[in-house]
Design a protein around this motif. Structure first.
Motif, PDB file in Angstrom:
ATOM      1  N   ALA A 115      -8.181   2.809 -50.599  1.00 11.58           N
ATOM      2  CA  ALA A 115      -8.898   2.872 -49.319  1.00 11.58           C
ATOM      3  C   ALA A 115      -8.959   4.302 -48.794  1.00 11.58           C
ATOM      4  O   ALA A 115     -10.014   4.770 -48.338  1.00 11.58           O
ATOM      5  CB  ALA A 115      -8.209   1.965 -48.303  1.00 11.58           C
ATOM      6  N   THR A 116      -7.839   5.001 -48.879  1.00 12.83           N
ATOM      7  CA  THR A 116      -7.791   6.382 -48.392  1.00 12.83           C
ATOM      8  C   THR A 116      -8.697   7.284 -49.226  1.00 12.83           C
ATOM      9  O   THR A 116      -9.405   8.145 -48.681  1.00 12.83           O
ATOM     10  CB  THR A 116      -6.345   6.912 -48.432  1.00 12.83           C
ATOM     11  OG1 THR A 116      -5.491   6.012 -47.728  1.00 12.83           O
ATOM     12  CG2 THR A 116      -6.252   8.288 -47.802  1.00 12.83           C
ATOM     13  N   LEU A 129      -3.527  -0.204 -53.160  1.00 12.25           N
ATOM     14  CA  LEU A 129      -4.699  -0.602 -52.369  1.00 12.25           C
ATOM     15  C   LEU A 129      -4.928   0.381 -51.227  1.00 12.25           C
ATOM     16  O   LEU A 129      -6.064   0.772 -50.940  1.00 12.25           O
ATOM     17  CB  LEU A 129      -4.500  -2.015 -51.824  1.00 12.25           C
ATOM     18  CG  LEU A 129      -5.734  -2.678 -51.210  1.00 12.25           C
ATOM     19  CD1 LEU A 129      -6.783  -2.957 -52.274  1.00 12.25           C
ATOM     20  CD2 LEU A 129      -5.345  -3.983 -50.510  1.00 12.25           C
ATOM     21  N   ILE A 130      -3.835   0.791 -50.580  1.00 14.66           N
ATOM     22  CA  ILE A 130      -3.940   1.786 -49.513  1.00 14.66           C
ATOM     23  C   ILE A 130      -4.441   3.110 -50.082  1.00 14.66           C
ATOM     24  O   ILE A 130      -5.254   3.805 -49.455  1.00 14.66           O
ATOM     25  CB  ILE A 130      -2.571   1.973 -48.817  1.00 14.66           C
ATOM     26  CG1 ILE A 130      -2.151   0.669 -48.132  1.00 14.66           C
ATOM     27  CG2 ILE A 130      -2.618   3.112 -47.806  1.00 14.66           C
ATOM     28  CD1 ILE A 130      -0.742   0.686 -47.582  1.00 14.66           C
ATOM     29  N   PHE A 157     -13.889  -1.441 -51.878  1.00  9.91           N
ATOM     30  CA  PHE A 157     -14.234  -0.335 -50.984  1.00  9.91           C
ATOM     31  C   PHE A 157     -15.637   0.202 -51.258  1.00  9.91           C
ATOM     32  O   PHE A 157     -16.295   0.702 -50.347  1.00  9.91           O
ATOM     33  CB  PHE A 157     -13.182   0.766 -51.098  1.00  9.91           C
ATOM     34  CG  PHE A 157     -11.803   0.277 -50.751  1.00  9.91           C
ATOM     35  CD1 PHE A 157     -11.549  -0.269 -49.506  1.00  9.91           C
ATOM     36  CD2 PHE A 157     -10.771   0.326 -51.675  1.00  9.91           C
ATOM     37  CE1 PHE A 157     -10.289  -0.751 -49.180  1.00  9.91           C
ATOM     38  CE2 PHE A 157      -9.509  -0.145 -51.361  1.00  9.91           C
ATOM     39  CZ  PHE A 157      -9.264  -0.699 -50.115  1.00  9.91           C
ATOM     40  N   CYS A 200     -10.085  -2.175 -56.487  1.00  8.00           N
ATOM     41  CA  CYS A 200     -10.197  -1.184 -55.415  1.00  8.00           C
ATOM     42  C   CYS A 200     -11.626  -0.657 -55.286  1.00  8.00           C
ATOM     43  O   CYS A 200     -12.186  -0.624 -54.174  1.00  8.00           O
ATOM     44  CB  CYS A 200      -9.236  -0.022 -55.674  1.00  8.00           C
ATOM     45  SG  CYS A 200      -7.499  -0.391 -55.363  1.00  8.00           S
ATOM     46  N   THR A 219     -13.038   6.029 -58.051  1.00  7.60           N
ATOM     47  CA  THR A 219     -13.528   6.433 -56.730  1.00  7.60           C
ATOM     48  C   THR A 219     -14.405   7.671 -56.806  1.00  7.60           C
ATOM     49  O   THR A 219     -15.450   7.740 -56.158  1.00  7.60           O
ATOM     50  CB  THR A 219     -12.339   6.702 -55.788  1.00  7.60           C
ATOM     51  OG1 THR A 219     -11.517   5.538 -55.701  1.00  7.60           O
ATOM     52  CG2 THR A 219     -12.819   7.085 -54.397  1.00  7.60           C
ATOM     53  N   SER A 275     -11.382   6.405 -50.838  1.00  6.47           N
ATOM     54  CA  SER A 275     -12.778   6.085 -50.518  1.00  6.47           C
ATOM     55  C   SER A 275     -13.212   6.722 -49.205  1.00  6.47           C
ATOM     56  O   SER A 275     -14.330   7.250 -49.090  1.00  6.47           O
ATOM     57  CB  SER A 275     -12.962   4.564 -50.454  1.00  6.47           C
ATOM     58  OG  SER A 275     -12.700   3.978 -51.708  1.00  6.47           O
ATOM     59  N   LEU A 276     -12.334   6.674 -48.206  1.00 11.96           N
ATOM     60  CA  LEU A 276     -12.634   7.325 -46.923  1.00 11.96           C
ATOM     61  C   LEU A 276     -12.732   8.839 -47.092  1.00 11.96           C
ATOM     62  O   LEU A 276     -13.578   9.490 -46.478  1.00 11.96           O
ATOM     63  CB  LEU A 276     -11.560   6.976 -45.899  1.00 11.96           C
ATOM     64  CG  LEU A 276     -11.545   5.528 -45.396  1.00 11.96           C
ATOM     65  CD1 LEU A 276     -10.318   5.280 -44.533  1.00 11.96           C
ATOM     66  CD2 LEU A 276     -12.818   5.216 -44.612  1.00 11.96           C
TER      67      LEU A 276
END
Length: 363
Positions: A345-346, A341-342, A186, A182, A154, A348-349
């Motif tokens: 996502a977090t 996965l969560i 994302f 991931c 990431t 990446s945000l």
């Protein structure tokens, strides 16, 4: 003659020395054993390159397609025993060669073009995102090795960072596959959403290019997103992203030093010294990566040669990911659950919001 099962548990010095074993240990015999498996990873990488030309699939890099094809083969028909020696060669030696050649795509001049403020934003976004992801993964109970791979993919450069970082973290192949999934998912979402968000926020080409380069995962994803804002945005986004890729070397070396220190504390000084004598904790091939960056900065390499080395680098890394796919068990992947996965996502945000905030504050 003892069977493999009978001799597997004994030290090598205690095993009888026979002509057949001497042959099995010779470099030539090992090379011939590895050829079929290497050929299989070459075939999968070639198939990934062909699939990359298909409309609708071209958004996915050959690296991603290679691990998908390899994993599909492994989980549908199984990886044949004759291929395993070559698969291991592609996983290790071919991977290291690919990472070294990656240095020919970068120059010190690119860092200068980003400017001090841009480089500071890129570096701060990488460090803070890596630290945040590592902390959050620990809080969520995600495996440490998988967390580090997601953090590297990431914060640095997607699949290339994942496989380079794994040379230090030494996670399972399923960890690598999960982390790559991931950054693919994302990163692709960012690639599609950034141009829309940029228009809504009315970012200028320089700001949008820097945002894309500082936070989107894969180089190809950055190029696809940044050029939606025009040529100036696309070119600056690509340069910003390549400057971010340069930070792969210090991150991997730092993780290697941390791993060595942790090993010393767990095993004791004498045991750690004995272990480090057999295998250096720092991935020295990363120094080759740095050396080629220096070479590319000092010598003007012809455009045709650079294009050839770029394609060769991608192909070698695709072979490595094909090998990872050939050792990836999807049942183990599913067993890891949704928390990683969560986490991806977090993370990446977080890097998207953090880097954009710095860009807006810098003006």
């Amino acid at each position: 003659m003892p069977t493999a099962a009978a001799t597997e548990g004994r030290p090598a010095l205690c095993q009888p020395s026979t002509p057949s074993q001497a042959t099995a240990q010779s470099p030539f015999h090992a090379f011939t054993q590895a050829l079929p498996g290497i050929g299989l990873t070459v075939a999968i990488a070639g198939a990934a390159f062909l699939a990359h030309q298909v409309p609708g699939i071209s958004a996915l890099s050959p690296l991603i397609l290679a691990i998908v094809i390899g994993a599909a083969l492994h989980n549908i028909i199984g990886t044949p025993a004759w291929a395993k020696p070559g698969v291991k060669v592609s996983l290790r030696r071919v991977l290291r060669l690919g990472v070294i050649l990656l240095g020919l795509q970068l120059t010190a001049r690119q860092v200068v073009e980003v400017g001090p403020s841009g480089l500071l934003i890129i570096t701060a976004s990488l460090i803070v995102t890596f630290a945040f992801t590592t902390w959050l993964g620990h809080m969520m109970g995600v495996d440490r090795k998988l967390t580090q791979l997601i953090a590297a993919g990431t914060s640095i450069c997607g699949a290339s960072a994942v496989i380079a970082t794994n040379t230090v973290t030494q996670g399972e192949d399923e960890d690598v596959a999960y982390a790559i999934a991931c950054v693919t998912i994302f990163g692709s979402m960012a690639m599609l959403s950034y141009p829309l968000l940029s228009s809504m926020m009315q970012l200028n080409p320089h700001a949008f290019g820097l945002w894309a380069g500082a936070s989107i995962h894969e180089v190809a994803q950055v190029v696809a997103a940044a050029f939606q804002g025009g040529t100036a945005s696309g070119e600056f986004g690509t340069i910003a992203k390549l400057s971010r890729v340069m930070l792969l070397a210090p991150v991997v070396i730092t993780l290697g030093l941390i791993a060595a220190r942790q090993a010393a504390s767990r095993l004791g000084a004498s045991a750690a010294t004995e272990r480090s004598a057999g295998r250096p904790p720092i991935p020295w091939f990363v120094l080759g990566f740095i050396a080629l960056i220096g070479l590319n900065s000092l010598i003007a390499i012809p455009a045709d040669a650079k294009a050839w080395t770029a394609g060769t680098t991608t192909f070698l890394l695709s072979m490595s990911l094909a090998a990872m796919g050939l050792e990836t068990d999807l049942t183990k992947l599913r067993a890891k659950g949704a928390r990683p996965l969560i986490l991806g996502a977090t993370a990446s945000l977080f890097i998207a919001a953090f880097s954009l905030t710095l860009i807006l504050l810098a003006g």
